[in-house]
Design an enzyme around this catalytic site. Sequence first.
Site, short mmCIF file in Angstrom:
data_model
loop_
_atom_site.label_atom_id
_atom_site.label_comp_id
_atom_site.label_asym_id
_atom_site.label_seq_id
_atom_site.Cartn_x
_atom_site.Cartn_y
_atom_site.Cartn_z
N HIS A 7 0.83 -1.21 0.00
CA HIS A 7 0.00 0.00 0.00
C HIS A 7 0.86 1.26 0.00
CE1 HIS A 7 0.49 -0.75 4.44
NE2 HIS A 7 0.61 0.55 4.49
N HIS A 78 3.92 6.99 4.02
CA HIS A 78 4.89 5.90 3.83
C HIS A 78 4.45 4.96 2.71
CE1 HIS A 78 2.11 3.84 6.78
NE2 HIS A 78 2.39 2.78 6.05
N GLU A 129 7.78 0.93 5.16
CA GLU A 129 7.37 -0.19 6.02
C GLU A 129 7.59 -1.48 5.23
OE1 GLU A 129 3.11 -0.21 6.71
OE2 GLU A 129 3.30 -1.52 8.47
#
Lengths: 133, 133
Positions: A7, A78, A129
């Site tokens: 994502h 992010h 991440e």
Amino acid sequence: MIGKLNHVAIAVPDLVAAADQYRGLGASVSAPQDLAEHGVTVVFVELPNTKIELLHPFGETSPITSFLDKNPSGGIHHLCFEVDDIKAASARIVETGARILGDGQPKIGAHGKPVIFVHPKDFQGTLIEFEQA
Amino acid sequence: MIGKLNHVAIAVPDLVAAADQYRGLGASVSAPQDLAEHGVTVVFVELPNTKIELLHPFGETSPITSFLDKNPSGGIHHLCFEVDDIKAASARIVETGARILGDGQPKIGAHGKPVIFVHPKDFQGTLIEFEQA
């Protein structure tokens, strides 16, 4: 090692307006979900090949409050890449010269899976991440 | 209307170091390509479901020089979503209240396809490119 882009997380000042805008472009958009322990309310925008996660602060000590203070119109917070094995991934990331945030150990992320975050200064100014898929 | 996330574009101060870092994580990384008319040198990082495009200024008047001045470590420059029909997409984007940059007409983008860019202030602080796939 590096897998799919799971994502793109975008911090937004107005979750309803942001969700409406993506809905207006024909995207499938979830209802808002409060993730109290992560300090965010999230709306998932499903694209054919990945997701956009619209984030808004939840509670008094949200990790994205200061980001929105600095970026009042919102902004990309992010990117999340999938990996098969978070421990092996951590070792390779450290080999590339990047620091893992916190104590360096995986935590359980917003999707209930082990994650780490890498220092943006060690990764082209981008908060990354890595999530064990 | 909104289709796949075609790419995430990341402006980087050191294209070789950035490419090496993604290569070190096992990604398939292209050789640098100079796109003189767009004022960038680009490296494509292929992920299983989308691409990262690492951008570095090319020439004297690169559109990303000022971005790197403000973000010396680098940072995410834009997201690119695919659409079937750029003219129909433009109309729907304007209906959501967002301004299209420039004269509002599609231009030929870095991949040789018609593109528009939407004003970040009208789209959650995020520069968005729409590309006719």
